[in-house]
Design a protein around this motif. Structure first.
Motif, PDB file in Angstrom:
ATOM      1  N   ASP A  98       0.829  -1.210   0.000  1.00 22.23           N
ATOM      2  CA  ASP A  98       0.000   0.000   0.000  1.00 22.23           C
ATOM      3  C   ASP A  98       0.864   1.261   0.000  1.00 22.23           C
ATOM      4  O   ASP A  98       0.553   2.244  -0.679  1.00 22.23           O
ATOM      5  CB  ASP A  98      -0.944   0.013   1.201  1.00 22.23           C
ATOM      6  CG  ASP A  98      -2.050  -1.026   1.087  1.00 22.23           C
ATOM      7  OD1 ASP A  98      -2.278  -1.555  -0.026  1.00 22.23           O
ATOM      8  OD2 ASP A  98      -2.684  -1.321   2.128  1.00 22.23           O
ATOM      9  N   PHE A  99       1.960   1.239   0.741  1.00 23.70           N
ATOM     10  CA  PHE A  99       2.882   2.377   0.764  1.00 23.70           C
ATOM     11  C   PHE A  99       3.495   2.587  -0.621  1.00 23.70           C
ATOM     12  O   PHE A  99       3.573   3.721  -1.116  1.00 23.70           O
ATOM     13  CB  PHE A  99       3.983   2.147   1.806  1.00 23.70           C
ATOM     14  CG  PHE A  99       5.035   3.217   1.809  1.00 23.70           C
ATOM     15  CD1 PHE A  99       4.789   4.434   2.417  1.00 23.70           C
ATOM     16  CD2 PHE A  99       6.265   3.002   1.204  1.00 23.70           C
ATOM     17  CE1 PHE A  99       5.748   5.431   2.416  1.00 23.70           C
ATOM     18  CE2 PHE A  99       7.233   3.991   1.198  1.00 23.70           C
ATOM     19  CZ  PHE A  99       6.973   5.207   1.803  1.00 23.70           C
ATOM     20  N   ILE A 100       3.930   1.521  -1.247  1.00 25.70           N
ATOM     21  CA  ILE A 100       4.534   1.615  -2.588  1.00 25.70           C
ATOM     22  C   ILE A 100       3.514   2.176  -3.580  1.00 25.70           C
ATOM     23  O   ILE A 100       3.821   3.065  -4.378  1.00 25.70           O
ATOM     24  CB  ILE A 100       5.071   0.244  -3.049  1.00 25.70           C
ATOM     25  CG1 ILE A 100       6.270  -0.144  -2.189  1.00 25.70           C
ATOM     26  CG2 ILE A 100       5.439   0.272  -4.528  1.00 25.70           C
ATOM     27  CD1 ILE A 100       6.752  -1.567  -2.399  1.00 25.70           C
ATOM     28  N   ARG A 101       2.274   1.668  -3.520  1.00 31.24           N
ATOM     29  CA  ARG A 101       1.230   2.154  -4.421  1.00 31.24           C
ATOM     30  C   ARG A 101       0.961   3.649  -4.194  1.00 31.24           C
ATOM     31  O   ARG A 101       0.806   4.412  -5.149  1.00 31.24           O
ATOM     32  CB  ARG A 101      -0.068   1.377  -4.209  1.00 31.24           C
ATOM     33  CG  ARG A 101      -0.023  -0.029  -4.727  1.00 31.24           C
ATOM     34  CD  ARG A 101      -1.329  -0.767  -4.423  1.00 31.24           C
ATOM     35  NE  ARG A 101      -1.155  -2.195  -4.459  1.00 31.24           N
ATOM     36  CZ  ARG A 101      -1.085  -2.918  -5.551  1.00 31.24           C
ATOM     37  NH1 ARG A 101      -1.190  -2.347  -6.726  1.00 31.24           N
ATOM     38  NH2 ARG A 101      -0.917  -4.214  -5.495  1.00 31.24           N
ATOM     39  N   GLY A 102       0.907   4.043  -2.931  1.00 33.92           N
ATOM     40  CA  GLY A 102       0.657   5.448  -2.604  1.00 33.92           C
ATOM     41  C   GLY A 102       1.763   6.361  -3.105  1.00 33.92           C
ATOM     42  O   GLY A 102       1.504   7.437  -3.657  1.00 33.92           O
ATOM     43  N   GLN A 103       3.010   5.942  -2.913  1.00 31.56           N
ATOM     44  CA  GLN A 103       4.144   6.737  -3.376  1.00 31.56           C
ATOM     45  C   GLN A 103       4.187   6.812  -4.903  1.00 31.56           C
ATOM     46  O   GLN A 103       4.478   7.862  -5.462  1.00 31.56           O
ATOM     47  CB  GLN A 103       5.461   6.155  -2.832  1.00 31.56           C
ATOM     48  CG  GLN A 103       5.628   6.310  -1.342  1.00 31.56           C
ATOM     49  CD  GLN A 103       5.667   7.770  -0.927  1.00 31.56           C
ATOM     50  OE1 GLN A 103       6.420   8.573  -1.476  1.00 31.56           O
ATOM     51  NE2 GLN A 103       4.832   8.122   0.032  1.00 31.56           N
ATOM     52  N   TYR A 104       3.877   5.708  -5.545  1.00 24.31           N
ATOM     53  CA  TYR A 104       3.857   5.689  -7.009  1.00 24.31           C
ATOM     54  C   TYR A 104       2.805   6.664  -7.528  1.00 24.31           C
ATOM     55  O   TYR A 104       3.056   7.443  -8.454  1.00 24.31           O
ATOM     56  CB  TYR A 104       3.570   4.275  -7.518  1.00 24.31           C
ATOM     57  CG  TYR A 104       3.582   4.148  -9.019  1.00 24.31           C
ATOM     58  CD1 TYR A 104       4.771   3.958  -9.698  1.00 24.31           C
ATOM     59  CD2 TYR A 104       2.410   4.234  -9.761  1.00 24.31           C
ATOM     60  CE1 TYR A 104       4.799   3.838 -11.083  1.00 24.31           C
ATOM     61  CE2 TYR A 104       2.411   4.130 -11.137  1.00 24.31           C
ATOM     62  CZ  TYR A 104       3.609   3.930 -11.795  1.00 24.31           C
ATOM     63  OH  TYR A 104       3.628   3.832 -13.167  1.00 24.31           O
ATOM     64  N   LYS A 105       1.609   6.635  -6.911  1.00 21.17           N
ATOM     65  CA  LYS A 105       0.524   7.514  -7.352  1.00 21.17           C
ATOM     66  C   LYS A 105       0.849   8.983  -7.075  1.00 21.17           C
ATOM     67  O   LYS A 105       0.568   9.860  -7.903  1.00 21.17           O
ATOM     68  CB  LYS A 105      -0.790   7.129  -6.669  1.00 21.17           C
ATOM     69  CG  LYS A 105      -1.965   7.903  -7.209  1.00 21.17           C
ATOM     70  CD  LYS A 105      -3.269   7.382  -6.663  1.00 21.17           C
ATOM     71  CE  LYS A 105      -4.412   8.155  -7.306  1.00 21.17           C
ATOM     72  NZ  LYS A 105      -5.713   7.631  -6.929  1.00 21.17           N
ATOM     73  N   SER A 106       1.478   9.263  -5.931  1.00 25.87           N
ATOM     74  CA  SER A 106       1.794  10.657  -5.608  1.00 25.87           C
ATOM     75  C   SER A 106       2.874  11.226  -6.536  1.00 25.87           C
ATOM     76  O   SER A 106       2.880  12.417  -6.828  1.00 25.87           O
ATOM     77  CB  SER A 106       2.225  10.788  -4.150  1.00 25.87           C
ATOM     78  OG  SER A 106       3.500  10.223  -3.942  1.00 25.87           O
ATOM     79  N   SER A 108       3.675   9.888  -9.776  1.00 28.58           N
ATOM     80  CA  SER A 108       3.346   9.801 -11.199  1.00 28.58           C
ATOM     81  C   SER A 108       1.947  10.318 -11.525  1.00 28.58           C
ATOM     82  O   SER A 108       1.663  10.637 -12.671  1.00 28.58           O
ATOM     83  CB  SER A 108       3.460   8.349 -11.673  1.00 28.58           C
ATOM     84  OG  SER A 108       2.432   7.568 -11.100  1.00 28.58           O
ATOM     85  N   GLY A 109       1.082  10.358 -10.528  1.00 28.97           N
ATOM     86  CA  GLY A 109      -0.297  10.776 -10.766  1.00 28.97           C
ATOM     87  C   GLY A 109      -1.164   9.662 -11.337  1.00 28.97           C
ATOM     88  O   GLY A 109      -2.331   9.860 -11.635  1.00 28.97           O
ATOM     89  N   LYS A 110      -0.604   8.486 -11.504  1.00 26.64           N
ATOM     90  CA  LYS A 110      -1.340   7.350 -12.070  1.00 26.64           C
ATOM     91  C   LYS A 110      -1.392   6.227 -11.038  1.00 26.64           C
ATOM     92  O   LYS A 110      -0.576   6.167 -10.124  1.00 26.64           O
ATOM     93  CB  LYS A 110      -0.641   6.835 -13.331  1.00 26.64           C
ATOM     94  CG  LYS A 110      -0.537   7.854 -14.439  1.00 26.64           C
ATOM     95  CD  LYS A 110       0.234   7.282 -15.611  1.00 26.64           C
ATOM     96  CE  LYS A 110       0.404   8.344 -16.681  1.00 26.64           C
ATOM     97  NZ  LYS A 110       1.222   7.878 -17.794  1.00 26.64           N
ATOM     98  N   GLU A 111      -2.340   5.327 -11.255  1.00 28.19           N
ATOM     99  CA  GLU A 111      -2.429   4.144 -10.401  1.00 28.19           C
ATOM    100  C   GLU A 111      -1.268   3.204 -10.705  1.00 28.19           C
ATOM    101  O   GLU A 111      -0.739   3.196 -11.810  1.00 28.19           O
ATOM    102  CB  GLU A 111      -3.754   3.401 -10.633  1.00 28.19           C
ATOM    103  CG  GLU A 111      -4.989   4.149 -10.156  1.00 28.19           C
ATOM    104  CD  GLU A 111      -5.047   4.296  -8.651  1.00 28.19           C
ATOM    105  OE1 GLU A 111      -4.630   3.373  -7.935  1.00 28.19           O
ATOM    106  OE2 GLU A 111      -5.519   5.347  -8.179  1.00 28.19           O
TER     107      GLU A 111
END
Length: 118
Positions: A98-106, A108-111
């Motif tokens: 979940d942390f990795i997904r959140g950082q990726y989205k913040s 790149s702006g993408k899921e």
């Protein structure tokens, strides 16, 4: 002859070896006795772990990112086999993903490209 053994210490060495062998046998006997009741308790522990969301069945339901985290933990961090984790370990892995997904989205702006299985 006993006098000679006492002077050279060979009698003490054999006596010490006998004590070591006896101690080793006692340890093995204790392990065998302790292992006989472990099957029942291990079975209960496995059932509780499965009910809490852990075990092999839950490992099969992990998404690609969770499996990648398990791979890194096993191969690079040396945490052992990750194919039968407890519910607590799986929850920890889910927090990491979940942390990795959140950082990726913040950033790149993408899921994240790999969908999260819930």
């Amino acid at each position: 002859m006993d006098m000679f053994n006492k002077l050279t210490g060979s009698g003490e060495q054999k006596q010490g070896e006998g004590q070591q062998q006896q101690h080793h046998q006692q340890q093995q006997g204790g392990q065998q006795q302790g292992g006989s009741g472990g099957g029942f308790l291990d079975g209960i522990k496995d059932k509780m772990n499965t009910a809490a969301g852990g075990g092999r069945e839950s490992e099969a339901k992990e998404d690609g990112l969770d499996k990648g985290i398990d791979f890194v933990q096993e191969k690079f961090l040396g945490q052992g086999a990750q194919d039968n984790e407890s519910a607590v370990e799986q929850a920890k892995d889910e927090q990491i993903s979940d942390f990795i997904r959140g950082q990726y989205k913040s950033k790149s702006g993408k899921e994240f490209p790999v969908a999260d299985k819930e």
